[in-house]
Design a protein around this motif. Structure first.
Motif, PDB file in Angstrom:
ATOM      1  N   UNK A  64       0.943  -1.244   0.014  1.00 36.97           N
ATOM      2  CA  UNK A  64       0.026  -0.031   0.223  1.00 36.97           C
ATOM      3  C   UNK A  64       1.034   1.191   0.115  1.00 36.97           C
ATOM      4  N   UNK A  65       0.347   2.250  -0.645  1.00 37.84           N
ATOM      5  CA  UNK A  65       1.148   3.593  -0.642  1.00 37.84           C
ATOM      6  C   UNK A  65       1.100   4.117   0.989  1.00 37.84           C
ATOM      7  N   UNK A  66       2.068   4.870   1.133  1.00 38.97           N
ATOM      8  CA  UNK A  66       2.344   5.440   2.410  1.00 38.97           C
ATOM      9  C   UNK A  66       2.103   6.837   2.294  1.00 38.97           C
ATOM     10  N   UNK A  97      -5.125  -3.973  10.041  1.00 31.90           N
ATOM     11  CA  UNK A  97      -6.019  -3.588  11.128  1.00 31.90           C
ATOM     12  C   UNK A  97      -5.797  -2.159  11.386  1.00 31.90           C
ATOM     13  N   UNK A  98      -4.294  -1.740  11.451  1.00 31.09           N
ATOM     14  CA  UNK A  98      -3.993  -0.306  11.791  1.00 31.09           C
ATOM     15  C   UNK A  98      -3.776   0.522  10.654  1.00 31.09           C
ATOM     16  N   UNK A  99      -4.028   0.012   9.440  1.00 27.92           N
ATOM     17  CA  UNK A  99      -3.727   0.691   8.202  1.00 27.92           C
ATOM     18  C   UNK A  99      -2.106   1.392   8.134  1.00 27.92           C
ATOM     19  N   UNK A 100      -1.342   0.506   8.566  1.00 27.04           N
ATOM     20  CA  UNK A 100       0.194   0.752   8.533  1.00 27.04           C
ATOM     21  C   UNK A 100       0.951   0.094   7.690  1.00 27.04           C
ATOM     22  N   UNK A 101       2.234   0.452   7.303  1.00 24.88           N
ATOM     23  CA  UNK A 101       2.887  -0.179   6.294  1.00 24.88           C
ATOM     24  C   UNK A 101       4.285  -0.191   7.316  1.00 24.88           C
ATOM     25  N   UNK A 109      10.332   0.333  10.903  1.00 22.30           N
ATOM     26  CA  UNK A 109       9.548   1.779  11.051  1.00 22.30           C
ATOM     27  C   UNK A 109       8.079   1.497  10.512  1.00 22.30           C
ATOM     28  N   UNK A 110       7.150   2.250  11.244  1.00 23.18           N
ATOM     29  CA  UNK A 110       5.821   1.949  10.755  1.00 23.18           C
ATOM     30  C   UNK A 110       5.252   3.249  10.364  1.00 23.18           C
ATOM     31  N   UNK A 111       4.635   3.416   8.899  1.00 25.82           N
ATOM     32  CA  UNK A 111       4.020   4.639   8.617  1.00 25.82           C
ATOM     33  C   UNK A 111       2.806   4.507   8.251  1.00 25.82           C
ATOM     34  N   UNK A 112       1.948   5.599   8.263  1.00 27.05           N
ATOM     35  CA  UNK A 112       0.326   5.261   7.925  1.00 27.05           C
ATOM     36  C   UNK A 112       0.125   5.153   6.405  1.00 27.05           C
ATOM     37  N   UNK A 113      -0.684   4.382   6.102  1.00 29.59           N
ATOM     38  CA  UNK A 113      -0.934   4.272   4.694  1.00 29.59           C
ATOM     39  C   UNK A 113      -1.585   5.433   4.083  1.00 29.59           C
ATOM     40  N   UNK A 114      -1.508   5.728   2.817  1.00 31.71           N
ATOM     41  CA  UNK A 114      -1.893   6.983   2.121  1.00 31.71           C
ATOM     42  C   UNK A 114      -3.506   6.849   2.125  1.00 31.71           C
ATOM     43  N   UNK A 115      -4.006   8.185   2.528  1.00 31.26           N
ATOM     44  CA  UNK A 115      -5.625   8.362   2.017  1.00 31.26           C
ATOM     45  C   UNK A 115      -5.739   9.324   1.250  1.00 31.26           C
ATOM     46  N   UNK A 116      -6.255   8.923  -0.056  1.00 34.98           N
ATOM     47  CA  UNK A 116      -6.301   9.934  -1.099  1.00 34.98           C
ATOM     48  C   UNK A 116      -7.468  11.091  -0.834  1.00 34.98           C
ATOM     49  N   UNK A 117      -7.397  12.258  -1.481  1.00 38.71           N
ATOM     50  CA  UNK A 117      -8.433  13.289  -1.075  1.00 38.71           C
ATOM     51  C   UNK A 117      -9.749  12.564  -1.504  1.00 38.71           C
TER      52      UNK A 117
END
Ligand code: ADP
Length: 480
Positions: A341-343, A380-384, A453-461
């Motif tokens: 998934x994109x971050x 579950x936490x939308x993380x990569x 390293x955990x980063x949040x997934x990208x949420x587009x506009x």
């Protein structure tokens, strides 16, 4: 005695009148005979009897009014200011009763005002972040707010009315309070709980002029732990920077002086210049890192959050660092899945994070070791998560919480020898926090280290479902 006097005062006019009537009867009987005298005497005595009866009724009436007044005053004294006294209009005490009722009305209004003021004061005190304790004469607590209870960790359920030492067992505070009540001067001191020296409460104690019983005191407690820690960190930071700059400067100065004074042969001069250049580079790296940290701390970096495709970004970084790994006899494995998934992030800053982690892995892994970069998804936490794992020297467990501090190095000499500034992981942590992510470390001494390293997934506009794959939008891969 006074009763006798009252009786005499009441009977005096009656006896006077009876005396006069008897005298008249004597005169009449001397002139007109006994019948007329008898009638007159009867009239005089019956008038006297009715006068006495009226007097008695008046007395009884008055006594009842006084009892009513007394009862009302008693009810006021016991706090019932609603009580009123109503007397007969004919009652001579009626004007007094009216006056008393008016006083009660005023008293009731004043009491309500006072109650309102008290409630307001209590609300202000309870909402204050600072702890307030008011001590009466003799160091008895007469008022305390919740913040003070929390600040001083008071376990006593009802501290009001208790002596200071029953509630806060600290002789330093007692000494200060005694000084304040003796000298009528404000005193400031720091207090820390015995079990946690890092918590600091700054106490300002001022004298309080009480209407009775001598001087009291008011204590205002403020939690200054964070402030003190920042000051300490700032002092440490300045000391560290000075120290870090001093070492290369000493080297540069030494070699420059040698070059100027001794005029060595070209080969030696070149060697000296190379060393000077190395130290100048070290200083330059240090200044760059310091500036980056400072910008990150002030959030003034234009962190452009956009869709970042980690596989593309990591490919670039690993390709760039692979020669360096090979140079040191290490194997760099790219095990990042193609579809992730994109971050959401700033590609340049994220590159800096992974360059730092992989460079560290290269620095702290002996020849023949392996560095593996892989990734995983936490749906579950939308993380990569991106893992940088090495088979290097490892970090002792006790040191792990400190490696993100500025200038902290487990092995100072080794870090310096490899050109480290001791700021890399502090920068990494800041960048990850700026991205609302987090970092974990697992390490075993002599076996290796893993940074995750955990980063949040990208949420587009307008797109509330994170997790679009790298190919679905045109993401940036990062700057490498
Ligand atoms: P430095 O410039 O010294 O590498 P960093 O902030 O990057 O500074 O790292 C801080 C310290 O953490 C290093 O000095 C080193 O002791 C330790 N460290 C970081 N990464 C690793 C690793 N992969 N293996 C072992 N120790 C590491």
């Amino acid at each position: 005695m006074s009763r006798l006097r009252t009786l005499w005062q009441e009977a005096y006019p009656l006896l006077g009148m009876l005396g006069l009537a008897t005298a008249a009867v004597l005169v009449v009987s001397a002139r007109h005979g006994p019948w007329e005298a008898g009638v007159l005497l009867f009239l005089a005595w019956s008038w006297a009897a009715s006068y006495l009866r009226r007097q008695h009724q008046r007395q009884t009436f008055l006594r009842e009014s006084v009892v009513q007044l007394q009862e009302t005053v008693d009810r006021w004294a016991s706090g019932d200011l609603e009580a009123r006294v109503y007397l007969d209009q004919e009652d001579p005490l009626d004007p007094l009763a009216h006056g008393m009722n008016r006083v009660a009305e005023v008293l009731k209004e004043r009491t309500e005002d006072l109650r309102e003021d008290k409630k307001r004061l209590e609300t202000i005190l309870s909402s204050m972040a600072n702890g307030i304790i008011i001590f009466s004469h003799g160091l008895t607590i007469s008022l305390i707010n919740q913040a003070a209870v929390n600040l001083f960790g008071i376990e006593e359920p009802e501290p009001v009315g208790r002596h200071l030492l029953e509630v806060i067992r600290d002789v330093a505070i007692e000494d200060a309070l005694l000084r304040v009540t003796r000298d009528a001067q404000t005193v400031t001191l720091d207090w820390s709980p015995a079990e946690d020296e890092s918590r600091v409460v700054e106490c300002t104690i001022a004298p309080l002029y009480e209407p009775v019983g001598g001087l009291g005191a008011v204590l205002v407690g403020r939690d200054v732990s964070a402030e003190r820690q920042v000051n300490r960190l700032r002092q440490d930071f300045v000391a560290n920077v000075s120290h870090e700059l001093q070492t290369p400067l000493t080297v540069i100065k030494g070699f420059t002086e040698t070059l100027l004074e001794d005029s060595p042969d070209p080969a030696r001069a070149r060697h000296f210049l190379t060393l000077i250049n190395e130290e100048a580079n070290r200083m330059s790296r240090l200044v760059d890192d310091l500036l980056a940290l400072s910008r990150l701390e002030h959030h003034s970096l234009p962190a452009t959050m956009e869709a970042v495709a980690l596989p593309i970004l990591l490919d670039g970084i690993l390709a760039k660092l692979d020669p360096r790994a090979k140079n040191q006899g290490l194997t760099l494995i790219n095990a990042v899945p193609r579809h992730l998934p994109l971050v959401s992030g700033d590609p340049d800053l994220l590159s800096e994070v992974f360059i730092n982690l992989v460079t560290n892995a290269i620095q702290y892994t002996p020849q023949g070791g392996t560095i593996t970069v892989s990734a995983l998804v936490d749906p579950a936490r939308h993380l990569v998560g991106v893992s940088v794992e090495d088979t290097g020297i490892g970090i002792p467990q006790a040191e792990i919480p400190r490696i993100f501090e500025r200038f902290y190095r487990v092995d100072r000499a080794r870090s310096r020898a490899s050109g480290g500034t001791g700021l890399g992981l502090a920068i990494v942590k800041h960048i990850i926090e700026l991205h609302h992510g987090h970092i974990q470390v697992r390490s075993t001494v002599g076996r290796g280290t893993e940074f995750l390293v955990f980063l949040p997934e990208y949420v587009g506009k307008g797109d509330e479902t994170p997790g679009k794959e790298a190919e679905q939008v045109s993401p940036r891969g990062g700057a490498t």
